[in-house]
Design an enzyme around this catalytic site. Structure first.
Site, PDB file in Angstrom:
ATOM      1  N   ASN A  96     -13.072 -15.450  -1.546  1.00 44.54           N
ATOM      2  CA  ASN A  96     -12.665 -14.060  -1.327  1.00 44.54           C
ATOM      3  C   ASN A  96     -11.196 -14.073  -0.925  1.00 44.54           C
ATOM      4  OD1 ASN A  96     -12.214 -11.464  -0.550  1.00 44.54           O
ATOM      5  ND2 ASN A  96     -13.597 -11.499   1.219  1.00 44.54           N
ATOM      6  N   TRP A  97     -10.353 -13.709  -1.872  1.00 41.27           N
ATOM      7  CA  TRP A  97      -8.899 -13.765  -1.602  1.00 41.27           C
ATOM      8  C   TRP A  97      -8.434 -12.609  -0.714  1.00 41.27           C
ATOM      9  CZ3 TRP A  97      -6.768 -14.952  -7.222  1.00 41.27           C
ATOM     10  CH2 TRP A  97      -7.137 -16.255  -7.570  1.00 41.27           C
ATOM     11  N   LYS A  98      -9.302 -11.642  -0.481  1.00 43.89           N
ATOM     12  CA  LYS A  98      -8.914 -10.459   0.304  1.00 43.89           C
ATOM     13  C   LYS A  98      -7.636  -9.865  -0.311  1.00 43.89           C
ATOM     14  CE  LYS A  98     -11.427 -12.410   4.117  1.00 43.89           C
ATOM     15  NZ  LYS A  98     -11.662 -12.454   5.552  1.00 43.89           N
ATOM     16  N   HIS A 158     -18.628  -6.016   2.887  1.00 41.60           N
ATOM     17  CA  HIS A 158     -17.895  -7.048   3.619  1.00 41.60           C
ATOM     18  C   HIS A 158     -17.493  -6.503   4.990  1.00 41.60           C
ATOM     19  CE1 HIS A 158     -14.622  -9.681   4.846  1.00 41.60           C
ATOM     20  NE2 HIS A 158     -15.225 -10.598   4.114  1.00 41.60           N
ATOM     21  N   GLU A 193     -14.823  -6.481   6.592  1.00 38.37           N
ATOM     22  CA  GLU A 193     -13.587  -5.688   6.671  1.00 38.37           C
ATOM     23  C   GLU A 193     -13.791  -4.289   6.079  1.00 38.37           C
ATOM     24  OE1 GLU A 193     -11.372  -8.859   4.921  1.00 38.37           O
ATOM     25  OE2 GLU A 193     -11.846  -9.969   6.751  1.00 38.37           O
ATOM     26  N   GLU A 221     -21.963 -13.358   7.323  1.00 39.89           N
ATOM     27  CA  GLU A 221     -20.630 -13.613   7.853  1.00 39.89           C
ATOM     28  C   GLU A 221     -20.543 -13.012   9.254  1.00 39.89           C
ATOM     29  OE1 GLU A 221     -17.559 -14.305   4.488  1.00 39.89           O
ATOM     30  OE2 GLU A 221     -17.679 -12.167   4.871  1.00 39.89           O
ATOM     31  N   GLY A 224     -11.815 -15.348  10.023  1.00 36.77           N
ATOM     32  CA  GLY A 224     -10.381 -15.470  10.260  1.00 36.77           C
ATOM     33  C   GLY A 224     -10.033 -15.892  11.671  1.00 36.77           C
ATOM     34  N   SER A 278     -14.468 -18.607   8.682  1.00 40.61           N
ATOM     35  CA  SER A 278     -13.656 -19.780   9.054  1.00 40.61           C
ATOM     36  C   SER A 278     -14.151 -21.086   8.427  1.00 40.61           C
ATOM     37  CB  SER A 278     -13.548 -19.906  10.577  1.00 40.61           C
ATOM     38  OG  SER A 278     -12.796 -18.821  11.098  1.00 40.61           O
ATOM     39  N   GLY A 324     -12.585 -17.214   2.898  1.00 41.47           N
ATOM     40  CA  GLY A 324     -11.395 -16.375   2.832  1.00 41.47           C
ATOM     41  C   GLY A 324     -10.136 -17.225   2.797  1.00 41.47           C
ATOM     42  N   GLY A 325      -9.514 -17.392   3.965  1.00 38.75           N
ATOM     43  CA  GLY A 325      -8.196 -18.039   4.055  1.00 38.75           C
ATOM     44  C   GLY A 325      -8.111 -19.388   3.359  1.00 38.75           C
TER      45      GLY A 325
HETATM   46  P1  13P Z   1     -12.189 -16.602   6.520  1.00 42.07           P
HETATM   47  O1  13P Z   1     -12.735 -17.754   5.696  1.00 42.07           O
HETATM   48  O2  13P Z   1     -10.718 -16.403   6.354  1.00 42.07           O
HETATM   49  O3  13P Z   1     -12.661 -16.664   7.931  1.00 42.07           O
HETATM   50  O4  13P Z   1     -12.846 -15.275   5.878  1.00 42.07           O
HETATM   51  C1  13P Z   1     -14.210 -15.242   5.687  1.00 42.07           C
HETATM   52  C2  13P Z   1     -14.530 -14.069   4.875  1.00 42.07           C
HETATM   53  O5  13P Z   1     -14.462 -12.939   5.327  1.00 42.07           O
HETATM   54  C3  13P Z   1     -14.904 -14.300   3.475  1.00 42.07           C
HETATM   55  O6  13P Z   1     -15.418 -13.147   2.892  1.00 42.07           O
END
Ligand code: 13P
Length: 249
Positions: free
Chosen positions: A9-11, A96, A98, A168, A174, A213, A234-235
């Protein structure tokens, strides 16, 4: 056996130029493997770039991070499931953290988005997870089961059996903190049980991913936790070398 799923997930990262460079770097280092599924979720504006850059690499699935509940209409700024499908997406993240906590998305909207995905032949990955205060007050199971029940409420059994779930914990996203493998297993077991209550043995086909994370150092231990069928990252999914190491977990 469910094949492990590795979902990036590149956000709100990687516009078309960076997305093209990522795909070139990743496909140069990653050969198709039939023992795992790799999915990329670029921002909507980079979706067609990613689809074109992947070319014949059909082993790598592509999805969108969000859709709107309706298929067309006056919804400025939104993208619909049929549009995402037309642009080459096969998957969509729904609910998600966010979307829920930054943009105020409700359980009812998540349900409608799952339904929009299903009626347009996109596979929803319904995301659930508790806030830190909810974990500390012992409400984790209640929260994730409420989100699951609500999110599935408009789907028939066939649609549920062909989707995926992602757990999640919001406090792990994050933050550099992850659930322990045993905490993740406990939640995944509750989710699996709830899915079995709804669709019986067909629930066994539903992958339940962990996210929050995940990185190249912890991916193997999280993936080996009982009931964890994949990782939503994500990151640590933004750079091809790191993403290759995670997909090799
Ligand atoms: P991180 O891996 O950056 O914590 O993000 C997780 C996430 O929200 C994936 O959808």
């Amino acid at each position: 056996m469910r094949r492990p799923v590795f979902a990036a997930n590149w956000k709100m990262n990687h516009g078309p130029t960076a997305a093209r460079a990522f795909v070139a770097g990743f496909t140069a280092r990653w050969s198709p493997r039939d023992d795992r599924t790799v999915l990329l979720f670029p921002p909507a504006i980079s979706l067609t770039t990613v689809v074109h850059a992947l070319g014949s690499r059909e082993d790598i699935g592509v999805g969108v991070q969000n859709i709107w509940t309706d298929d067309t209409g006056a919804f400025t700024g939104e993208s619909s499931a049929p549009m995402a499908k037309d642009a080459g997406a096969r998957f969509v993240l729904v609910g998600h953290s966010e979307r829920r906590h930054v943009f105020g998305e409700t359980d009812a909207e998540a349900a409608k988005k799952c339904a929009a995905a299903a009626r347009n032949d996109l596979t929803p990955i319904l995301c659930v997870g508790e806030l830190l205060a909810e974990r500390e007050s012992g409400a984790t199971f209640d929260v994730v089961l409420r989100q699951l029940d609500a999110g599935l409420s408009l789907l028939d059994a066939d649609a549920i059996a062909s989707m995926a779930i992602a757990y999640e914990p919001v406090w792990a996203i994050g933050s550099g903190k992850t659930a322990t493998p045993s905490d993740a297993s406990a939640v995944h077991a509750q989710l699996r049980h709830a899915l079995e209550k709804r669709v019986g043995a067909a629930a066994r086909a539903i992958p339940i991913l962990y996210g929050g994370s995940v990185n190249a150092g912890n991916a193997t231990s999280l993936l080996s936790a009982s009931g964890v069928d994949g990782l939503l990252v994500g990151g640590a999914s933004l750079e091809p070398d790191t993403w290759v190491s995670i997909c090799e977990a």
